[in-house]
Write an enzyme that holds these catalytic residues in place. Structure first.
Site, PDB file in Angstrom:
ATOM      1  NE  ARG B 232      -4.255  -1.445   0.175  1.00  0.00           N
ATOM      2  CZ  ARG B 232      -4.348  -2.448  -0.691  1.00  0.00           C
ATOM      3  NH1 ARG B 232      -3.383  -2.671  -1.566  1.00  0.00           N
ATOM      4  NH2 ARG B 232      -5.409  -3.219  -0.715  1.00  0.00           N
ATOM      5  CD  GLU B 261      -3.031   3.652  -5.161  1.00  0.00           C
ATOM      6  OE1 GLU B 261      -4.142   3.149  -5.450  1.00  0.00           O
ATOM      7  OE2 GLU B 261      -2.116   2.989  -4.665  1.00  0.00           O
ATOM      8  CG  HIS B 279      -3.591  -0.291  -6.607  1.00  0.00           C
ATOM      9  ND1 HIS B 279      -3.834   0.283  -5.396  1.00  0.00           N
ATOM     10  CD2 HIS B 279      -3.641  -1.633  -6.390  1.00  0.00           C
ATOM     11  CE1 HIS B 279      -4.013  -0.669  -4.473  1.00  0.00           C
ATOM     12  NE2 HIS B 279      -3.911  -1.839  -5.065  1.00  0.00           N
TER      13      HIS B 279
END
Lengths: 336, 313
Positions: B232, B261, B279
């Protein structure tokens, strides 16, 4: 180095017509130990240099950039050994060497890990759209596609899992076998084609490329370029591989019919390619530059800092062995 | 179950939507730009939510859905769900473990290869016509490099297994040593970073692991070290990472995740020694569909009073 075996560098003459690639970084490793005669540094034309200086020379160093032709060999009456920094020996006239009893050493398998790594890197990159994704992010397109973070519309739908994919390796030599073990660890089902079945391996053998292509999701080319393998990846093989099929080429450009390849890619007949080599380097087909399912390397699969250091070590070890009458390390089998 | 209202927060997967549509009365949150309006009119009936890392199920969200019984997250990570609060209110939570393990591990290896071998940089070199002017430079060999993994769970173990095939010596940091593994254990991330060439983040994001890769760790990793993050974004102190990359204090990074993000620090766009992905760790057709099947399977199980497939709370 055993001091008793040590000879004066001046007596250990090594001729170089064109500097091998390894000289770009490790030239001093050679000049510290041997008397390197540099034909390329001389104002004399090569033939004159050879006649004036090299009649006692027993060893020549070379790479693809400076071929050792029959003419060169005939000018070097005392030549006994050719040491190249390459794996392949297409740039050395092996027939003439055979006639004269001149032996050749190559790079052995110093590049094999790196080329295998590059092949896997290209395969993962194409299948998982890594370079394409990097372009997407660098182009600032991620924020504007916020509504589709996992890609259905914004990024890429043609992204596939590696596990369980059937990968066909063309040529199971030093490089192909390393590609195979890496793929197996990633859960791929590995098969291969080769001139002959290899008894010591558990991977499934296919006697011909067309059948292998029919049964594969991806092909990785790791074989030598010969008159038999030229354009072995043709339209028929590509159609057999299919619209989701991936081809990785880290061997020689001419293994693939490049004109047909471009056509198949542009028309969506195959799924994608990762290419380190091309038919007319350093030119790569411009028609492919707009495609996201193509990844290009500039014939760089073998070229790492580590492999360049390792090849210098192998070449020096061969030279030391020659000058101390010990067995050479990476002698090339000469079929002539 | 077509009369059961299920809310989906983000259009992550058309197959998931299609299958949810067949079974439930599916409400798409993105069709209601006036969120306040939406919650006023529809919130009382929503019994299930399908969310993901980009749409947290925090206290406020859970409180706005008084009839909520289950949150089925389209992810394995759960840092975006207030698990304690859900447990307290009797709201079930499920995730999508195992089905994405291989894909994330493959991407980690892919990022290592693309970063160390400069594959994206090479691709740019060819497409821009630079190859005609000269050869590319030498890159860094991957085989044999020491790989240090933060978190030896399902994903960390899968990464280790793959890296071993490249003759990479494996070491790891974990909350506790795993005696059944043959890999070398380090009791701190700084020590792990000092002893490896490639540091990979593969642990869950919790309060303890936030910024687990900080300035000290980056300094220990050093100018020849590479960072790979498939965990993460908040695992890494991002401004420190950017500074380390811009100043050449680490050799490079392969990043699939970021602190905020979809925003990626623009300083990274000009660097050749980084690889940046949006991602996509689990982003293959097969895995997305397997994740969707788990989400649906869990919802179906819950609403037919059967045991959940992959419960967390």
């Amino acid at each position: 180095m055993d001091p008793q075996d040590h000879q004066q560098p001046e007596l250990r003459q090594v001729l170089v017509l064109q500097p091998p690639y390894v000289f770009n970084i490790h030239e001093h490793l050679f000049t510290d130990r041997f008397h390197v005669l540099k034909a390329y540094d001389s104002p004399l034309p090569t033939r004159d240099f050879l006649h004036a200086n090299a009649q006692s020379v027993k060893v020549v160093l070379c790479s693809g950039a400076g071929p050792i032709t029959a003419d060169v060999i005939r000018d070097l009456l005392a030549l006994k050994l050719v040491v190249t920094d390459a794996t392949g020996v297409n740039h050395i006239d092996m027939a003439e060497c055979g006639r004269r009893g001149i032996v050749v050493t190559n790079a052995g398998d110093v590049y094999s890990d790196d080329v295998a790594d590059a092949a896997i890197g290209l395969l993962i990159d194409v299948m998982r759209r890594i370079t394409s994704g990097d372009r997407f992010v660098r182009g600032g397109r991620w924020p504007t596609s916020r509504e589709y973070p996992l890609g259905a519309k914004s990024f890429d739908v043609m992204v596939f899992k590696l596990e369980g994919k059937r990968v066909g390796i063309v040529g199971l030599g030093n490089i192909g076998s390393r590609v195979a073990t890496r793929l197996e660890a990633m859960g791929c089902i590995v098969s291969y084609t080769s001139r002959q079945k290899k008894q010591s391996t558990h991977f499934t053998f296919y006697p011909n490329i067309l059948q292998l292509a029919f049964d594969s999701d991806a092909l990785v080319l790791c074989c030598a370029l010969t008159s038999n393998t030229r354009h072995m990846i043709n339209n028929k093989v590509m159609k057999a591989l299919g619209k989701k099929g991936i081809i990785v080429n880290v061997a020689r450009g001419a293994l693939i019919d490049e004109v047909e390849l471009v056509k198949c890619l542009v028309e969506g007949e195959i799924g994608g390619v990762g290419l380190d080599v091309f038919e007319n380097e350093p030119n790569a087909p411009r028609e492919l530059f707009e495609l996201d399912n193509v990844v290009f390397l500039p014939h760089a699969a073998a070229f790492t800092n580590e492999s360049f250091y390792d090849v210098a070590q192998v070449m020096i070890a061969n030279l030391e062995a020659f000058f101390t009458n010990k067995p050479l390390l990476t002698l090339v089998n000469n079929k002539f | 179950m077509e009369n059961i209202d299920v809310l989906i927060t983000t259009p992550v997967n058309p197959y998931l939507e299609q299958e949810l549509d067949k079974r439930f009365n599916l409400i798409r949150l993105w069709n209601y730009p006036q969120k306040q309006e939406f919650f006023k009119n529809h919130s009382d009936s929503i019994r299930g939510v399908v969310n993901n890392p980009w749409h947290p199920a925090d206290r406020e969200f859970i409180d706005s859905l008084p009839a909520l019984e289950i949150v089925s997250s389209y992810s394995v990570g759960l840092d975006h769900v207030d698990l304690g609060y859900c447990k307290g209110k009797g709201v079930k939570v499920t995730n999508t473990p195992d089905v994405l393990t291989e894909d994330v591990a493959d991407l980690a290896i892919g990022l290592m290869l693309t970063t160390l071998r400069g594959i994206s940089e090479c691709d740019r070199y060819v497409r821009s016509g630079l190859w005609k002017k000269g050869d590319f430079k030498l890159t860094t060999k991957f085989s044999g490099k020491k790989v240090g993994i933060i978190g030896l769970g399902r994903i960390g173990t899968a990464i280790a297994k793959r890296a071993e095939a490249f003759n990479c010596p494996i070491s790891y940091y974990s909350r506790s040593e795993k005696p059944e593994s043959n890999y070398k254990y380090f009791p701190s991330v700084v020590e792990l970073a000092s002893h490896c060439d490639i540091l990979v983040v593969a642990c869950p994001l919790t309060e303890q692991t936030r910024h687990i890769v900080n300035r000290e760790v980056l300094d220990a990793l050093g100018p020849k070290g590479f960072l790979i993050n498939i965990g993460r974004g908040p695992h890494v102190d991002e401004p420190e990472l950017v500074a380390a990359l811009v100043e050449g204090r680490i050799a490079g990074a392969g990043l699939d995740v970021f602190e905020n993000e979809p925003h990626v620090p623009e300083e990274l766009f000009g660097l050749d020694n980084v690889v940046l992905l949006p991602h996509v760790g689990s982003g293959t057709v097969e895995t997305r569909n397997a994740m969707a099947d788990l989400v649906i399977g869990n919802l179906e199980a819950h609403f037919s009073k059967k045991p959940l497939l992959t419960p967390v709370v």
